[in-house]
Scaffold this active site. Structure first.
Site, PDB file in Angstrom:
ATOM      1  N   GLN A 169      -5.710   8.644   5.154  1.00  0.00           N
ATOM      2  CA  GLN A 169      -4.506   8.486   5.983  1.00  0.00           C
ATOM      3  C   GLN A 169      -3.261   8.138   5.182  1.00  0.00           C
ATOM      4  O   GLN A 169      -2.151   8.167   5.692  1.00  0.00           O
ATOM      5  CB  GLN A 169      -4.728   7.368   7.021  1.00  0.00           C
ATOM      6  N   ARG A 170      -3.440   7.760   3.939  1.00  0.00           N
ATOM      7  CA  ARG A 170      -2.265   7.365   3.127  1.00  0.00           C
ATOM      8  C   ARG A 170      -1.797   8.463   2.170  1.00  0.00           C
ATOM      9  O   ARG A 170      -0.711   8.385   1.619  1.00  0.00           O
ATOM     10  CB  ARG A 170      -2.607   6.102   2.335  1.00  0.00           C
ATOM     11  N   ASP A 187       0.784   1.242   8.991  1.00  0.00           N
ATOM     12  CA  ASP A 187       0.386   0.375  10.113  1.00  0.00           C
ATOM     13  C   ASP A 187       1.477   0.266  11.187  1.00  0.00           C
ATOM     14  O   ASP A 187       1.192  -0.130  12.317  1.00  0.00           O
ATOM     15  CB  ASP A 187       0.044  -1.031   9.611  1.00  0.00           C
ATOM     16  N   ARG A 223     -22.177   9.644  16.074  1.00  0.00           N
ATOM     17  CA  ARG A 223     -21.874   9.742  14.644  1.00  0.00           C
ATOM     18  C   ARG A 223     -20.541   9.022  14.397  1.00  0.00           C
ATOM     19  O   ARG A 223     -19.699   8.950  15.287  1.00  0.00           O
ATOM     20  CB  ARG A 223     -21.734  11.198  14.194  1.00  0.00           C
ATOM     21  N   ARG A 269     -22.417  15.360  21.145  1.00  0.00           N
ATOM     22  CA  ARG A 269     -22.460  14.002  20.577  1.00  0.00           C
ATOM     23  C   ARG A 269     -21.265  13.155  21.007  1.00  0.00           C
ATOM     24  O   ARG A 269     -20.237  13.674  21.445  1.00  0.00           O
ATOM     25  CB  ARG A 269     -22.420  14.097  19.042  1.00  0.00           C
ATOM     26  N   GLY A 307      -4.860   0.582  10.060  1.00  0.00           N
ATOM     27  CA  GLY A 307      -3.805  -0.024  10.864  1.00  0.00           C
ATOM     28  C   GLY A 307      -3.700  -1.522  10.673  1.00  0.00           C
ATOM     29  O   GLY A 307      -2.907  -2.190  11.296  1.00  0.00           O
ATOM     30  N   ARG A 308      -4.553  -2.053   9.825  1.00  0.00           N
ATOM     31  CA  ARG A 308      -4.643  -3.501   9.577  1.00  0.00           C
ATOM     32  C   ARG A 308      -4.780  -4.235  10.911  1.00  0.00           C
ATOM     33  O   ARG A 308      -5.659  -3.877  11.681  1.00  0.00           O
ATOM     34  CB  ARG A 308      -3.462  -4.005   8.766  1.00  0.00           C
ATOM     35  N   GLY A 330       0.824  -1.209   0.000  1.00  0.00           N
ATOM     36  CA  GLY A 330       0.000   0.000   0.000  1.00  0.00           C
ATOM     37  C   GLY A 330       0.853   1.251   0.000  1.00  0.00           C
ATOM     38  O   GLY A 330       1.900   1.285   0.645  1.00  0.00           O
TER      39      GLY A 330
HETATM   40  O1  F6P Z   1      -1.470  -1.697   5.116  1.00  0.00           O
HETATM   41  C1  F6P Z   1      -1.901  -0.391   4.868  1.00  0.00           C
HETATM   42  C2  F6P Z   1      -3.404  -0.323   4.785  1.00  0.00           C
HETATM   43  O2  F6P Z   1      -3.779   1.024   4.535  1.00  0.00           O
HETATM   44  C3  F6P Z   1      -4.147  -0.875   6.000  1.00  0.00           C
HETATM   45  O3  F6P Z   1      -4.109   0.009   7.105  1.00  0.00           O
HETATM   46  C4  F6P Z   1      -5.502  -1.122   5.430  1.00  0.00           C
HETATM   47  O4  F6P Z   1      -6.178  -2.138   6.146  1.00  0.00           O
HETATM   48  C5  F6P Z   1      -5.181  -1.605   4.032  1.00  0.00           C
HETATM   49  O5  F6P Z   1      -3.881  -1.135   3.726  1.00  0.00           O
HETATM   50  C6  F6P Z   1      -6.121  -1.129   2.981  1.00  0.00           C
HETATM   51  O6  F6P Z   1      -5.739  -1.709   1.779  1.00  0.00           O
HETATM   52  P1  F6P Z   1      -6.291  -1.262   0.366  1.00  0.00           P
HETATM   53  O7  F6P Z   1      -5.457  -0.086  -0.089  1.00  0.00           O
HETATM   54  O8  F6P Z   1      -6.051  -2.441  -0.500  1.00  0.00           O
HETATM   55  O9  F6P Z   1      -7.709  -0.880   0.515  1.00  0.00           O
END
Ligand code: F6P
Length: 360
Positions: A281-282, A138, A273, A173, A181-182, A10
């Site tokens: 996050q990426r 992660d 909510r 709320r 974070g897998r 990822g």
């Molecule tokens: O390993 C990084 C991560 O962003 C995890 O936190 C998340 O579970 C997974 O990859 C999501 O993967 P994809 O990009 O295949 O949806």
């Protein structure tokens, strides 16, 4: 010397910074040629191999850019490559041969534990000379305190908690934030502390709804809102795994935030909510620490190659770069230790993990 470079798994913030560091050190420091392989092992499977020469001028200005200019994939393991008919086939020999097609002398692979395991297997099979650089939001790679991308993801999740505080207070709320974070709770733990959450739920610490709701009710007696940060792989209230099947038949995490919010609402009467932060996050510009890590890892990895020290992964320990055997780094999953110093910090601040006794 012809050095190969690829990013795998990822994406995350800081990958371009590491590409820049490797190219700068290899070309300007050692006078080598660097070939960037596109789309991780996919590039090595193509014929001709999908690679491009990287130069310091070509990578100038990428330090602060998210994503990876080489592309990446977190699917299609070459040892179990999905064929058109849906069956898995072993394409590893073709991928391993791709390294020799490029006439590489060594390869630097940037990846998480899954990617580094696969690359190491390919290296053994194809006689590659491999050095690894850990990256993953992660932060679940052993022997390194930080992997590239983690700090940027924590910064984004923390900003989300800050923003949720404001709207939570306005509407009285309970806001539940589900973070990635897998199988590990590192992002939830750090962002929960940094953002001042009331409850942090991580897969490494089992919870009860009674304890969570007890904390929320206690909090609401003193102020009108609460913030709950939950890691995506936390199990459901009955201990069930919360996943869904994507269009490719892959099981993915997602949905625990909604379940927790629903339970809190029905048990406490609070208005809840949910926000699922997801791939936000990426993306985006890497945080300063990720740029520093990427730069330090890139330079060190090239120097490992120069010293002919292969099958090693660079790592961050006690504020400096060191190197460890890749095999050791990927041998075991690195989740949050329930006895971790940051868990103690959170408990010391009155943050609940849902395992507090006396509330069942
Ligand atoms: O390993 C990084 C991560 O962003 C995890 O936190 C998340 O579970 C997974 O990859 C999501 O993967 P994809 O990009 O295949 O949806």
């Amino acid at each position: 010397m012809r050095l190969g470079l690829l990013t795998s798994g990822g994406d995350c913030a800081g990958l371009n910074a590491v590409i820049r560091a490797v190219v700068t050190r290899a070309v300007l420091g050692h006078g080598w040629q660097v070939l960037g392989i596109r789309q991780a092992t996919h590039g090595l499977l193509s014929r001709p191999v999908d690679a491009v020469e990287l130069t310091p001028d070509g990578v100038a200005g990428v330090l602060n850019l998210g994503g990876t200019l080489l592309g990446t994939t977190n699917r299609d393991n070459p040892f179990a490559y999905p064929a058109r008919d849906g069956h898995a086939t072993d394409r590893s020999a073709v991928v391993a041969e791709g390294y020799h097609e490029l006439r590489l002398d060594a390869l630097i692979g940037v990846g998480g534990d899954g990617s580094l395991s696969i690359l190491r297997r390919l290296a053994g099979q194809g006689g590659w000379k491999l050095v690894g650089i850990p990256k993953t939001i992660d932060n679940d790679v052993r022997h390194t305190e930080h992997a590239i991308g983690f700090n940027s993801a924590v910064a984004i999740a923390t900003e989300a908690v800050d923003r949720l505080h404001v709207t939570a207070a306005s509407h009285s709320r309970v806001m539940v934030l589900e973070v990635m974070g897998r199988d590990a709770g590192h992002i939830a733990l750090s962002a929960g502390i940094a953002g001042g959450a009331d409850v942090i739920l991580i897969p490494e610490i089992p919870y009860t709804m009674a304890a969570i709701c007890g904390k929320i009710e206690e909090r609401r007696r003193r102020r009108n809102f609460s913030i709950v940060v939950v890691a995506e792989s936390v199990k459901g209230p009955a201990g069930e795994t919360i996943t869904y099947m994507d269009a490719h038949g892959q099981s993915r995490y997602g949905g625990i935030g909604a379940l927790i919010a629903q339970e809190i609402a029905s048990r406490t009467g609070a208005e809840t909510r949910v926000t699922v932060l997801g791939h936000v996050q990426r993306g985006g510009a890497p945080a300063p620490l990720d740029r520093v890590l990427a730069s330090a890892f890139g330079v060190y990895a090239v120097d490992l190659v120069a010293a002919a020290r292969y099958d090693r992964m660079v790592a961050w320990q006690n504020r400096r770069v060191v190197d460890v055997p890749i095999a050791e780094a990927v041998a075991q999953y690195h989740g949050v230790d329930p006895d971790d110093a940051l868990v103690h910090t959170a408990r010391g601040l009155g943050i609940a993990f849902g395992d507090e006794v006396g509330r069942d």
